[in-house]
Design a protein around this motif. Sequence first.
Motif, PDB file in Angstrom:
ATOM      1  N   ARG A  18      58.613  21.778 -17.506  1.00  0.00           N
ATOM      2  CA  ARG A  18      58.012  21.366 -18.783  1.00  0.00           C
ATOM      3  C   ARG A  18      57.703  19.868 -18.790  1.00  0.00           C
ATOM      4  O   ARG A  18      58.271  19.113 -18.007  1.00  0.00           O
ATOM      5  CB  ARG A  18      58.995  21.659 -19.937  1.00  0.00           C
ATOM      6  N   ILE A  19      56.809  19.480 -19.685  1.00  0.00           N
ATOM      7  CA  ILE A  19      56.620  18.048 -19.940  1.00  0.00           C
ATOM      8  C   ILE A  19      57.703  17.655 -20.934  1.00  0.00           C
ATOM      9  O   ILE A  19      57.856  18.290 -21.986  1.00  0.00           O
ATOM     10  CB  ILE A  19      55.225  17.771 -20.554  1.00  0.00           C
ATOM     11  N   ALA A  20      58.462  16.618 -20.595  1.00  0.00           N
ATOM     12  CA  ALA A  20      59.565  16.206 -21.466  1.00  0.00           C
ATOM     13  C   ALA A  20      59.098  15.161 -22.480  1.00  0.00           C
ATOM     14  O   ALA A  20      59.537  15.140 -23.624  1.00  0.00           O
ATOM     15  CB  ALA A  20      60.695  15.644 -20.618  1.00  0.00           C
ATOM     16  N   SER A  21      58.192  14.269 -22.039  1.00  0.00           N
ATOM     17  CA  SER A  21      57.742  13.177 -22.920  1.00  0.00           C
ATOM     18  C   SER A  21      56.554  12.478 -22.260  1.00  0.00           C
ATOM     19  O   SER A  21      56.212  12.766 -21.106  1.00  0.00           O
ATOM     20  CB  SER A  21      58.874  12.157 -23.122  1.00  0.00           C
ATOM     21  N   VAL A  22      55.955  11.558 -23.018  1.00  0.00           N
ATOM     22  CA  VAL A  22      55.003  10.632 -22.388  1.00  0.00           C
ATOM     23  C   VAL A  22      55.481   9.222 -22.716  1.00  0.00           C
ATOM     24  O   VAL A  22      56.083   9.002 -23.776  1.00  0.00           O
ATOM     25  CB  VAL A  22      53.542  10.834 -22.875  1.00  0.00           C
ATOM     26  N   SER A  23      55.194   8.297 -21.810  1.00  0.00           N
ATOM     27  CA  SER A  23      55.594   6.909 -22.066  1.00  0.00           C
ATOM     28  C   SER A  23      54.376   6.075 -22.392  1.00  0.00           C
ATOM     29  O   SER A  23      53.308   6.238 -21.780  1.00  0.00           O
ATOM     30  CB  SER A  23      56.278   6.305 -20.844  1.00  0.00           C
ATOM     31  N   THR A  24      54.539   5.179 -23.349  1.00  0.00           N
ATOM     32  CA  THR A  24      53.537   4.153 -23.594  1.00  0.00           C
ATOM     33  C   THR A  24      54.115   2.861 -23.005  1.00  0.00           C
ATOM     34  O   THR A  24      55.181   2.888 -22.384  1.00  0.00           O
ATOM     35  CB  THR A  24      53.276   3.973 -25.108  1.00  0.00           C
ATOM     36  N   GLU A  25      53.447   1.742 -23.240  1.00  0.00           N
ATOM     37  CA  GLU A  25      53.987   0.492 -22.676  1.00  0.00           C
ATOM     38  C   GLU A  25      55.305   0.108 -23.345  1.00  0.00           C
ATOM     39  O   GLU A  25      56.094  -0.647 -22.787  1.00  0.00           O
ATOM     40  CB  GLU A  25      52.950  -0.627 -22.843  1.00  0.00           C
ATOM     41  N   THR A  26      55.554   0.659 -24.541  1.00  0.00           N
ATOM     42  CA  THR A  26      56.753   0.222 -25.278  1.00  0.00           C
ATOM     43  C   THR A  26      57.737   1.323 -25.636  1.00  0.00           C
ATOM     44  O   THR A  26      58.860   1.041 -26.014  1.00  0.00           O
ATOM     45  CB  THR A  26      56.327  -0.452 -26.612  1.00  0.00           C
ATOM     46  N   GLU A  27      57.304   2.594 -25.586  1.00  0.00           N
ATOM     47  CA  GLU A  27      58.241   3.646 -26.025  1.00  0.00           C
ATOM     48  C   GLU A  27      57.954   4.980 -25.363  1.00  0.00           C
ATOM     49  O   GLU A  27      56.963   5.131 -24.645  1.00  0.00           O
ATOM     50  CB  GLU A  27      58.188   3.784 -27.550  1.00  0.00           C
ATOM     51  N   GLU A  28      58.826   5.935 -25.657  1.00  0.00           N
ATOM     52  CA  GLU A  28      58.681   7.278 -25.125  1.00  0.00           C
ATOM     53  C   GLU A  28      58.420   8.220 -26.298  1.00  0.00           C
ATOM     54  O   GLU A  28      59.102   8.119 -27.323  1.00  0.00           O
ATOM     55  CB  GLU A  28      59.995   7.662 -24.438  1.00  0.00           C
ATOM     56  N   LEU A  29      57.431   9.098 -26.173  1.00  0.00           N
ATOM     57  CA  LEU A  29      57.075   9.989 -27.277  1.00  0.00           C
ATOM     58  C   LEU A  29      57.265  11.438 -26.840  1.00  0.00           C
ATOM     59  O   LEU A  29      56.902  11.799 -25.713  1.00  0.00           O
ATOM     60  CB  LEU A  29      55.616   9.768 -27.683  1.00  0.00           C
ATOM     61  N   THR A  30      57.788  12.252 -27.744  1.00  0.00           N
ATOM     62  CA  THR A  30      58.030  13.652 -27.380  1.00  0.00           C
ATOM     63  C   THR A  30      57.266  14.593 -28.305  1.00  0.00           C
ATOM     64  O   THR A  30      56.922  14.237 -29.428  1.00  0.00           O
ATOM     65  CB  THR A  30      59.539  13.995 -27.474  1.00  0.00           C
ATOM     66  N   ALA A  31      57.028  15.798 -27.809  1.00  0.00           N
ATOM     67  CA  ALA A  31      56.343  16.833 -28.601  1.00  0.00           C
ATOM     68  C   ALA A  31      56.678  18.191 -27.984  1.00  0.00           C
ATOM     69  O   ALA A  31      57.330  18.262 -26.928  1.00  0.00           O
ATOM     70  CB  ALA A  31      54.836  16.607 -28.572  1.00  0.00           C
ATOM     71  N   ASP A  32      56.206  19.253 -28.650  1.00  0.00           N
ATOM     72  CA  ASP A  32      56.390  20.589 -28.074  1.00  0.00           C
ATOM     73  C   ASP A  32      55.279  20.897 -27.067  1.00  0.00           C
ATOM     74  O   ASP A  32      55.487  21.623 -26.107  1.00  0.00           O
ATOM     75  CB  ASP A  32      56.354  21.647 -29.199  1.00  0.00           C
ATOM     76  N   ALA A  33      54.089  20.352 -27.327  1.00  0.00           N
ATOM     77  CA  ALA A  33      52.951  20.601 -26.420  1.00  0.00           C
ATOM     78  C   ALA A  33      52.149  19.313 -26.251  1.00  0.00           C
ATOM     79  O   ALA A  33      52.105  18.475 -27.163  1.00  0.00           O
ATOM     80  CB  ALA A  33      52.067  21.702 -26.989  1.00  0.00           C
ATOM     81  N   TYR A  34      51.513  19.181 -25.077  1.00  0.00           N
ATOM     82  CA  TYR A  34      50.770  17.956 -24.738  1.00  0.00           C
ATOM     83  C   TYR A  34      49.366  18.364 -24.267  1.00  0.00           C
ATOM     84  O   TYR A  34      49.231  19.240 -23.408  1.00  0.00           O
ATOM     85  CB  TYR A  34      51.478  17.204 -23.611  1.00  0.00           C
ATOM     86  N   VAL A  35      48.356  17.709 -24.831  1.00  0.00           N
ATOM     87  CA  VAL A  35      46.963  17.999 -24.446  1.00  0.00           C
ATOM     88  C   VAL A  35      46.400  16.777 -23.734  1.00  0.00           C
ATOM     89  O   VAL A  35      46.356  15.686 -24.318  1.00  0.00           O
ATOM     90  CB  VAL A  35      46.096  18.290 -25.694  1.00  0.00           C
ATOM     91  N   VAL A  36      45.960  16.937 -22.508  1.00  0.00           N
ATOM     92  CA  VAL A  36      45.330  15.820 -21.795  1.00  0.00           C
ATOM     93  C   VAL A  36      43.819  15.886 -22.018  1.00  0.00           C
ATOM     94  O   VAL A  36      43.162  16.840 -21.600  1.00  0.00           O
ATOM     95  CB  VAL A  36      45.675  15.831 -20.287  1.00  0.00           C
ATOM     96  N   ALA A  37      43.294  14.881 -22.736  1.00  0.00           N
ATOM     97  CA  ALA A  37      41.850  14.787 -23.011  1.00  0.00           C
ATOM     98  C   ALA A  37      41.410  13.356 -22.703  1.00  0.00           C
ATOM     99  O   ALA A  37      40.778  12.699 -23.530  1.00  0.00           O
ATOM    100  CB  ALA A  37      41.569  15.170 -24.460  1.00  0.00           C
ATOM    101  N   PHE A  38      41.760  12.900 -21.519  1.00  0.00           N
ATOM    102  CA  PHE A  38      41.477  11.522 -21.104  1.00  0.00           C
ATOM    103  C   PHE A  38      40.094  11.383 -20.467  1.00  0.00           C
ATOM    104  O   PHE A  38      39.822  10.384 -19.800  1.00  0.00           O
ATOM    105  CB  PHE A  38      42.515  11.059 -20.086  1.00  0.00           C
ATOM    106  N   GLY A  39      39.230  12.375 -20.578  1.00  0.00           N
ATOM    107  CA  GLY A  39      37.893  12.265 -19.977  1.00  0.00           C
ATOM    108  C   GLY A  39      37.995  11.990 -18.485  1.00  0.00           C
ATOM    109  O   GLY A  39      38.797  12.615 -17.773  1.00  0.00           O
TER     110      GLY A  39
END
Length: 418
Positions: free
Chosen positions: A233-254
């Motif tokens: 599973r995806i556990a989280s995503v990191s930004t430059e300053t924090e970690e964010l969590t969700a139940d589902a993650y959609v990659v739409a980075f073009g």
Amino acid sequence: MKVLVLGSGVVGVTSAWYLAQAGHEVTVIDRQPGPARETSFANAGEISPGYSSPWAGPGVPVKAIKWMLMHFGPLVVRPKFDPYMALWLAKMLRNCTSMRYARNKARMVPIAEYSRDSLKALRAEVGISYDERMQGTLQLFRTQKQYDGSAGDIEVLKHFGVPYELLDPNGCIKAEPALAHVKGKFTGGLRLPNDETGDCQMFTEKLAALCAEAGVKFRFNTTITSINTSTSRIASVSTETEELTADAYVVAFGSYSPFLLRRIGVYIPVYPVKGYSITVPITNEDAAPVSTVMDETYKVAITRLGDRIRAGGTAEISGYDLTLREKRQATLMHSVGDLFPKGGDLAEASFWTGLRPMTPDGPPIIGGGTRYSNLYLNTGHGTLGWTMSCGSGRVLADIISGKSPDVDASPLNISRYG
Ligand SMILES: Cc1cc2nc3c(=O)[nH]c(=O)nc-3n(C[C@H](O)[C@H](O)[C@H](O)COP(=O)(O)OP(=O)(O)OC[C@H]3O[C@@H](n4cnc5c(N)ncnc54)[C@H](O)[C@@H]3O)c2cc1C
């Protein structure tokens, strides 16, 4: 369900809209200060299910050589040491057979048609306006050879039940009255009356505002630096300053979708194909296009957007390079100036470039199907991201919600690459 949508281009924002409509708690994250600031910013404005075709087709390798040698040519390849470029080109060439073209086109048309219909429904539901027009698109032929060559395209349109009109020069002028000023420069045209036009960036901004009203949270100026996994599973995503969590993650980075995915072992064959546009203020309404005119010779799409003319074109394979090249601007200026010489003030044109997120076969990549059960992809829309955005967002929201989408999305899944 809590869903993080990564990317606020037209594809990310339409995904967020349909996810929110399905009752999910949605947050959209983007490195830019607002929605649609990268490839969705100044595209050619065509919503054209009728022309939804893969670039890879029979005869394309030979045509590509001609295009590269042409003055004001539509194709530029800048070879560089980039294994991803080489791999993508090789895969694209492998798709240039009649059989693969037919299969890939058959995968693109249903999602593009569904998308146009979803856009219509959205317009009726929320009254969104974005300099939209519903006056079809016209592919304009400058030579008899192009006109005669349209027979092949017409067979394909017939096969997919797409309404069309094959027009003589007078028919073209009826559809696009300003062309009367340059009669003699074209031999005819192929019009697709069901195609639409509109400003993708304006649409995305307005839809993002509607999303926010519906409870979607937006976090701009926030770069995602990693996608973090825990077994399947995806556990989280990191930004430059924090970690964010969700139940589902959609990659739409073009075009940037492959980078972070690669680091977690998910390989998607999306590569940037650079394009350029100019936006020209209209000075004489009667001498400007009323919809999209596709100048077949230079592959430039010239679209009326409110009080502006937008012209977009060129396929430049040069990696992630955003240099504005004057020579490409000259091609766009030439095409607009030649067909609509009195329509707009070319001296006031603003020049833009963007990276189309292209798959080598043509169709976008939509859905789950990776080794991570809560990871979803909505990317790789190439030349048709505006056209396919609403349908792609709606299909993705259905998949995440456990509903069966209205169109069969299985051929768009990443698993098609094996
Ligand atoms: C010249 C030109 C003409 C075109 N004409 C048409 C047309 O007429 N009709 C049509 O249908 N399509 C057209 N297209 C294609 C269309 O514009 C694209 O397919 C579409 O915009 C892609 O949308 P997207 O949301 O996938 O990507 P984008 O709009 O690029 O959105 C991706 C977002 O992800 C964000 N992002 C990326 N990496 C990160 C990160 N690490 N952290 C945070 N944020 C990140 C970016 O900031 C960006 O906002 C054209 C394209 C070009 C270049």
